[in-house]
Design a protein around this motif. Structure first.
Motif, mmCIF file in Angstrom:
data_model
loop_
_atom_site.group_PDB
_atom_site.id
_atom_site.type_symbol
_atom_site.label_atom_id
_atom_site.label_comp_id
_atom_site.label_asym_id
_atom_site.label_seq_id
_atom_site.Cartn_x
_atom_site.Cartn_y
_atom_site.Cartn_z
ATOM 1 N N UNK A 169 -4.259 45.279 32.726
ATOM 2 C CA UNK A 169 -4.838 45.440 33.752
ATOM 3 C C UNK A 169 -5.130 47.151 33.539
ATOM 4 N N UNK A 170 -4.463 47.776 33.052
ATOM 5 C CA UNK A 170 -5.084 49.311 33.042
ATOM 6 C C UNK A 170 -6.182 48.977 32.153
ATOM 7 N N UNK A 171 -6.488 48.554 31.167
ATOM 8 C CA UNK A 171 -7.767 48.440 30.537
ATOM 9 C C UNK A 171 -9.186 47.997 30.998
ATOM 10 N N UNK A 172 -8.704 47.763 32.553
ATOM 11 C CA UNK A 172 -9.650 46.787 33.032
ATOM 12 C C UNK A 172 -10.039 48.045 34.160
ATOM 13 N N UNK A 173 -9.121 48.905 34.251
ATOM 14 C CA UNK A 173 -9.559 49.752 35.626
ATOM 15 C C UNK A 173 -9.840 51.063 34.388
ATOM 16 N N UNK A 174 -9.768 51.321 33.576
ATOM 17 C CA UNK A 174 -10.552 52.351 32.996
ATOM 18 C C UNK A 174 -11.890 52.003 32.379
ATOM 19 N N UNK A 175 -11.620 50.808 32.239
ATOM 20 C CA UNK A 175 -13.191 50.120 32.053
ATOM 21 C C UNK A 175 -14.278 49.720 33.317
ATOM 22 N N UNK A 176 -13.145 50.080 35.320
ATOM 23 C CA UNK A 176 -13.986 49.755 36.252
ATOM 24 C C UNK A 176 -14.898 48.350 36.373
ATOM 25 N N UNK A 177 -13.418 47.427 35.794
ATOM 26 C CA UNK A 177 -13.936 45.773 36.368
ATOM 27 C C UNK A 177 -12.606 45.284 37.238
ATOM 28 N N UNK A 178 -11.484 46.615 37.280
ATOM 29 C CA UNK A 178 -11.167 45.923 38.445
ATOM 30 C C UNK A 178 -10.967 46.559 39.742
ATOM 31 N N UNK A 179 -10.997 45.727 40.754
ATOM 32 C CA UNK A 179 -10.482 45.894 42.231
ATOM 33 C C UNK A 179 -9.526 46.261 42.783
ATOM 34 N N UNK A 180 -9.718 47.905 43.559
ATOM 35 C CA UNK A 180 -8.577 47.806 44.216
ATOM 36 C C UNK A 180 -7.271 47.009 45.178
ATOM 37 N N UNK A 181 -7.703 45.755 45.165
ATOM 38 C CA UNK A 181 -7.477 45.021 46.273
ATOM 39 C C UNK A 181 -6.861 44.007 45.044
ATOM 40 N N UNK A 182 -7.141 43.964 44.352
ATOM 41 C CA UNK A 182 -6.744 43.261 42.994
ATOM 42 C C UNK A 182 -5.672 44.241 42.303
ATOM 43 N N UNK A 183 -5.532 45.611 41.987
ATOM 44 C CA UNK A 183 -4.544 46.518 41.592
ATOM 45 C C UNK A 183 -3.937 46.372 42.460
ATOM 46 N N UNK A 184 -3.711 46.179 43.831
ATOM 47 C CA UNK A 184 -2.542 46.462 44.978
ATOM 48 C C UNK A 184 -1.845 45.811 44.938
ATOM 49 N N UNK A 185 -2.495 44.392 44.513
ATOM 50 C CA UNK A 185 -1.400 42.610 44.473
ATOM 51 C C UNK A 185 -0.734 42.701 43.105
ATOM 52 N N UNK A 186 -1.798 42.870 42.093
ATOM 53 C CA UNK A 186 -0.366 43.015 40.904
ATOM 54 C C UNK A 186 0.492 43.942 41.417
ATOM 55 N N UNK A 199 3.415 45.046 24.069
ATOM 56 C CA UNK A 199 2.052 45.385 23.802
ATOM 57 C C UNK A 199 1.119 44.592 22.532
ATOM 58 N N UNK A 200 0.165 44.561 22.584
ATOM 59 C CA UNK A 200 -0.553 44.289 21.568
ATOM 60 C C UNK A 200 -2.251 45.036 20.914
ATOM 61 N N UNK A 201 -2.598 44.347 20.282
ATOM 62 C CA UNK A 201 -3.601 44.667 19.504
ATOM 63 C C UNK A 201 -3.495 44.806 18.186
ATOM 64 N N UNK A 202 -4.002 45.375 17.421
ATOM 65 C CA UNK A 202 -4.059 45.811 15.861
ATOM 66 C C UNK A 202 -3.792 47.459 15.521
ATOM 67 N N UNK A 203 -2.189 47.388 15.562
ATOM 68 C CA UNK A 203 -1.650 49.088 15.553
ATOM 69 C C UNK A 203 -1.081 48.926 15.001
ATOM 70 N N UNK A 204 -0.813 49.914 13.833
ATOM 71 C CA UNK A 204 0.200 50.379 13.153
ATOM 72 C C UNK A 204 0.912 51.709 13.705
ATOM 73 N N UNK A 205 1.950 51.326 13.162
ATOM 74 C CA UNK A 205 3.000 51.963 14.206
ATOM 75 C C UNK A 205 4.314 52.979 12.990
#
Length: 584
Positions: free
Chosen positions: A168-185, A478-484
């Motif tokens: 969800x955070x990535x979608x919010x940053x990309x402006x592809x998540x609407x306010x109603x969806x964020x509130x529901x989640x 979390x996920x992704x090609x992340x070296x830690x």
């Protein structure tokens, strides 16, 4: 009751003198009377309940059933509070306070009259802290865990508290998540007590407590709100009394080299959290078992990925429970395990998993047809990580596990926040994002900053993953090609401190390499010109943390807490009344 052996609590309550009188009468206000001091074992319940830690918020109810089990077996239950660590709300990071909680647990067990202890923990730093503290004392110990939350469905999908937040955070940053969806989640994503529903850090550590032989078989995956968890707590209470009367087995007998290898094998088969590596290294250091990152690499190489669990797969921990739980996974892994190791029940691991069965092959793959040829985690070393770094390969993009790209370097998390979405940032999808000053001393506390966000301008191009490297940790959900966990960290002069924008970074996971392709003489020049940062904290616990915390490759424990303490676990009561002995 006469157990036939002197209990530790008898040193407080069993003497006919002024000291015994004072100790016994101290407990009159909680309802104890002379018959409770007739040789009954006292069982401590390390309570980590807190409103700030929803993973643990149901522990008061679980503790009542623990007490019921203790009483049914003829013991006296004594609940005591400790620090509680909730990762979401604790700042700068709960990891900074893991060692403090371990000290709290250790000294609470050591100073009070208990013959065995039950660790009641759930959040992903809470249980490791409890294990570290209890192992350092070495009284008989039983682990009772929180259980996963019961997820709600949203949009036809069962939610995972962490993984779906990151998406969800990535979608919010990309402006592809609407306010109603964020509130529901927001209203649905964490709906019940319990730890994260995926195979994140908390679920991983609770599962490993079974493989280490410290928790009742099958207990780790039972949902937090399932009645079986209460019944299991009562059983654990009865078992704690049995252990107290028998004198063990104690953690010293259970936490052997073979037990740690079993836990690492399970970790790899589950695709568990990278955080578990840090915690197992710290726990091994407490009990004097030599364990290194190379051991994790060796076990991963021979252990296939079996579990189809988020964030590496599609199912949740409640589905693993329905598929047979941890015992079913261990049964499948039996050819790779030391099945003769003892467990807290008095039976061997092999005996405990003998009747286990896999009930859903979509969730637990057979050893002969695994989901992955090697384990879900890998270790890399090289000029950028001389002492090692880790990556969750099961949650990475396969084609990025071998990659060369130009570094885009962020000095710290504040620099990252200021520039990551700058349209002028010189970055493309082949770049390697590098974050430093985020390790044990540099963060400080090694926060979960390692899953660096994809720059917005790349999200707009459809980029969903890229190589990211840091000395930080990341959430197990979390996920992704992340070296830690790059070690040594930049704050102590590790090579990460010498990386510059445009340097070529080479990641070669199949060959276990992470390299900075810069000439040694250039690195030496940069080293001479660099100056260490001044410590951020100069007083209190945080200053102590920065002075004494070790590096990630040895578990981030304090240097003065490794190894078993000289004083042992048999504290004799002392204080103002000590020495006033003699019959009345």
């Amino acid at each position: 009751m006469n157990p036939g052996r002197e209990l530790r609590s008898a040193r407080w309550f069993g003497t006919v003198d002024i000291s015994g009188f004072a100790h016994r009468t101290t407990l009159t206000p909680i309802g104890l009377s002379p018959e409770h001091f007739d040789g009954r074992p006292f069982i401590g319940i390390a309570q980590s309940w807190s409103d700030f830690a929803p993973c643990n918020v149901h522990f008061r109810q679980i503790a009542e059933h623990l007490k019921r089990g203790v009483a049914e077996a003829g013991g006296v239950a004594m609940e005591f509070p400790t620090i509680s660590l909730g990762e979401n709300l604790a700042k700068p990071t709960a990891m900074m306070f893991r060692n403090l909680m371990a000290m709290d647990v250790e000294e609470s067990i050591r100073m009070y009259p208990m013959d065995a202890v039950v660790l009641l923990g759930g959040c992903d730093k809470t249980l490791p802290a409890q294990l570290m503290g209890a192992a350092s004392v070495d009284l008989p110990t039983v682990v009772v865990t929180a259980g996963p939350t019961s997820p709600r469905s949203y949009g036809g999908r069962e939610l995972g508290g962490g993984t779906d937040v990151w998406k969800l955070a990535e979608r919010v940053r990309a402006d592809t998540a609407d306010r109603a969806e964020v509130g529901g989640l927001e209203a649905a994503i964490m709906s019940t007590p319990g730890h994260c529903a995926e195979m994140g850090s908390a679920s991983t550590i609770t599962a490993l407590s079974e493989a280490l032989g410290l928790a009742l078989p099958g207990s780790a995956t039972v949902p937090a709100m399932d009645g079986r968890r209460l019944a299991g707590a009562a059983r654990a209470g009865r078992l704690a009394v049995e252990l107290a009367l028998a004198g063990g087995p104690t953690p010293a007998a259970l936490l052997t080299r073979e037990a740690f290898e079993n836990a690492i094998t399970l970790l790899m088969a589950l695709g568990g959290s990278t955080n578990a590596i840090v915690h197992l290294l710290a726990l091994a250091g407490r009990v004097g078992v030599p364990l290194t990152l190379d051991d994790f690499a060796a076990v991963s190489a021979r252990t296939p990925l079996l579990a189809n669990l988020r964030p590496s797969g599609e199912f949740l921990v409640q589905d693993l429970d329905a598929a047979g739980g941890v015992p079913a996974v261990l049964k499948e892994l039996a050819p790779l395990l030391h099945t003769g190791v003892p467990t807290v029940t008095g039976r061997t691991l092999g005996e405990e998993i003998e009747s286990a069965a896999v009930l859903d092959r979509e969730v637990i793959a057979p050893l002969s047809r695994p989901r992955g040829r090697t384990g879900g985690l890998a270790v890399v070393r090289g000029s950028l990580a001389p002492d090692g770094a880790v990556i969750k390969t099961s949650a990475a993009r396969a084609d990025l596990l071998t990659h060369r790209g130009r570094a885009v370097v962020f000095e710290d998390v504040r620099d990252l926040a200021a520039r990551i979405d700058d349209p002028a940032l010189d970055v493309d999808e082949s770049s390697v994002l590098v974050l430093r000053n985020s390790g044990p001393k540099g963060g400080p506390g090694m926060p979960e900053w390692g899953m660096l966000p994809i720059p917005v301008k790349l999200l707009a191009q459809g980029v969903t993953d890229m190589v990211r490297i840091s000395d930080a940790r990341m959430s197990g959900t979390a996920f992704g090609t992340v070296v830690l966990h790059v070690a040594p960290e930049s704050a102590v002069g590790g090579p990460l401190a010498l990386a510059r924008d445009g340097d070529v970074v080479s990641l070669d996971v199949p060959n276990g390499r992470l390299d900075l392709e810069v000439a040694p003489e250039e690195l030496e020049r940069r080293r001479r010109e660099s100056a260490p940062r001044a410590p951020r904290y100069r007083r209190g616990y945080k200053a102590l943390f920065v002075r004494h915390v070790r590096q990630a490759d040895t578990g981030c424990d304090f240097d003065f807490l490794r190894g078993r303490p000289d004083e042992g676990s048999d504290n004799v009561p002392d204080g103002i009344l000590e020495g006033w002995h003699g019959g009345w």
